[in-house]
Scaffold this motif. Structure first.
Motif, PDB file in Angstrom:
ATOM      1  N   SER A 188      74.571 -41.234  67.332  1.00 43.43           N
ATOM      2  CA  SER A 188      75.378 -40.756  66.217  1.00 43.43           C
ATOM      3  C   SER A 188      76.709 -41.503  66.134  1.00 43.43           C
ATOM      4  N   THR A 189      77.276 -41.875  67.272  1.00 41.26           N
ATOM      5  CA  THR A 189      78.526 -42.624  67.250  1.00 41.26           C
ATOM      6  C   THR A 189      78.322 -43.983  66.605  1.00 41.26           C
ATOM      7  N   GLY A 190      77.240 -44.672  66.933  1.00 44.31           N
ATOM      8  CA  GLY A 190      76.978 -45.990  66.385  1.00 44.31           C
ATOM      9  C   GLY A 190      76.729 -45.966  64.888  1.00 44.31           C
ATOM     10  N   ARG A 191      76.086 -44.941  64.397  1.00 43.67           N
ATOM     11  CA  ARG A 191      75.749 -44.864  62.975  1.00 43.67           C
ATOM     12  C   ARG A 191      76.951 -44.515  62.104  1.00 43.67           C
ATOM     13  N   THR A 192      77.897 -43.772  62.604  1.00 46.26           N
ATOM     14  CA  THR A 192      78.955 -43.265  61.740  1.00 46.26           C
ATOM     15  C   THR A 192      79.860 -44.357  61.209  1.00 46.26           C
ATOM     16  N   TRP A 193      80.278 -45.321  62.021  1.00 46.40           N
ATOM     17  CA  TRP A 193      81.155 -46.379  61.533  1.00 46.40           C
ATOM     18  C   TRP A 193      80.477 -47.192  60.430  1.00 46.40           C
ATOM     19  N   GLY A 194      79.162 -47.189  60.362  1.00 47.60           N
ATOM     20  CA  GLY A 194      78.448 -47.984  59.375  1.00 47.60           C
ATOM     21  C   GLY A 194      78.455 -47.419  57.965  1.00 47.60           C
ATOM     22  N   LYS A 195      79.032 -46.258  57.746  1.00 45.82           N
ATOM     23  CA  LYS A 195      79.010 -45.623  56.425  1.00 45.82           C
ATOM     24  C   LYS A 195      80.125 -46.109  55.509  1.00 45.82           C
ATOM     25  N   CYS A 196      80.596 -47.313  55.721  1.00 48.31           N
ATOM     26  CA  CYS A 196      81.663 -47.881  54.900  1.00 48.31           C
ATOM     27  C   CYS A 196      81.234 -49.290  54.506  1.00 48.31           C
ATOM     28  N   ASN A 197      81.039 -49.505  53.222  1.00 50.90           N
ATOM     29  CA  ASN A 197      80.543 -50.796  52.743  1.00 50.90           C
ATOM     30  C   ASN A 197      81.588 -51.903  52.878  1.00 50.90           C
ATOM     31  N   SER A 198      81.124 -53.115  52.983  1.00 51.15           N
ATOM     32  CA  SER A 198      81.987 -54.283  53.063  1.00 51.15           C
ATOM     33  C   SER A 198      82.911 -54.345  51.845  1.00 51.15           C
TER      34      SER A 198
END
Length: 128
Positions: free
Chosen positions: A30-40
């Protein structure tokens, strides 16, 4: 009766082993996935540490008073991800007449706010 007690002990032990092995994998994932919710190209604000519970994505460059949004989004920020070429400045309103600089997030960085910064941010400035 002895057979039922033995089966109950075995079932309890298996359930405990499954629970213990499943929890660390879930937490790490869950920690790894959360930072990914912001598009470039975006700057995203999160209510939880490590990019959990995104509550706002800045639409563009500029100054945003989070307290004047509907609903107000001030005093919630715990972590931020800046996936843009701009510097992002965080401000706290002093309650009278001035904005106090809390922190600047460089381009392409993510950060958990320090304990004395968490839940203090009232405005965000995307400095393009």
């Amino acid at each position: 009766m002895r057979h039922i007690k033995g089966l109950l002990v075995l079932t309890t032990a298996v359930a405990a082993a499954v629970a213990l092995t499943a929890l660390p994998a879930e937490a790490a994932g869950s920690t790894g996935r959360t930072w990914g919710k912001c598009n470039s190209g975006n700057t995203c604000l999160f209510d939880g540490r490590y990019g959990r519970y995104k509550f706002w994505t800045a639409p563009d460059c500029g100054f945003y008073d989070l307290g004047k949004m509907s609903p107000p989004l001030n005093d919630r920020l715990s972590s931020i991800r800046n996936r843009s070429d701009a510097r992002v400045k965080l401000y706290d309103w002093d309650g009278r007449s001035d904005w106090i600089h809390v922190r600047t997030i460089p381009p392409w960085k993510k950060a958990n706010l320090r304990p004395h910064e968490t839940n203090r941010v009232d405005a965000v400035e995307i400095d393009c």
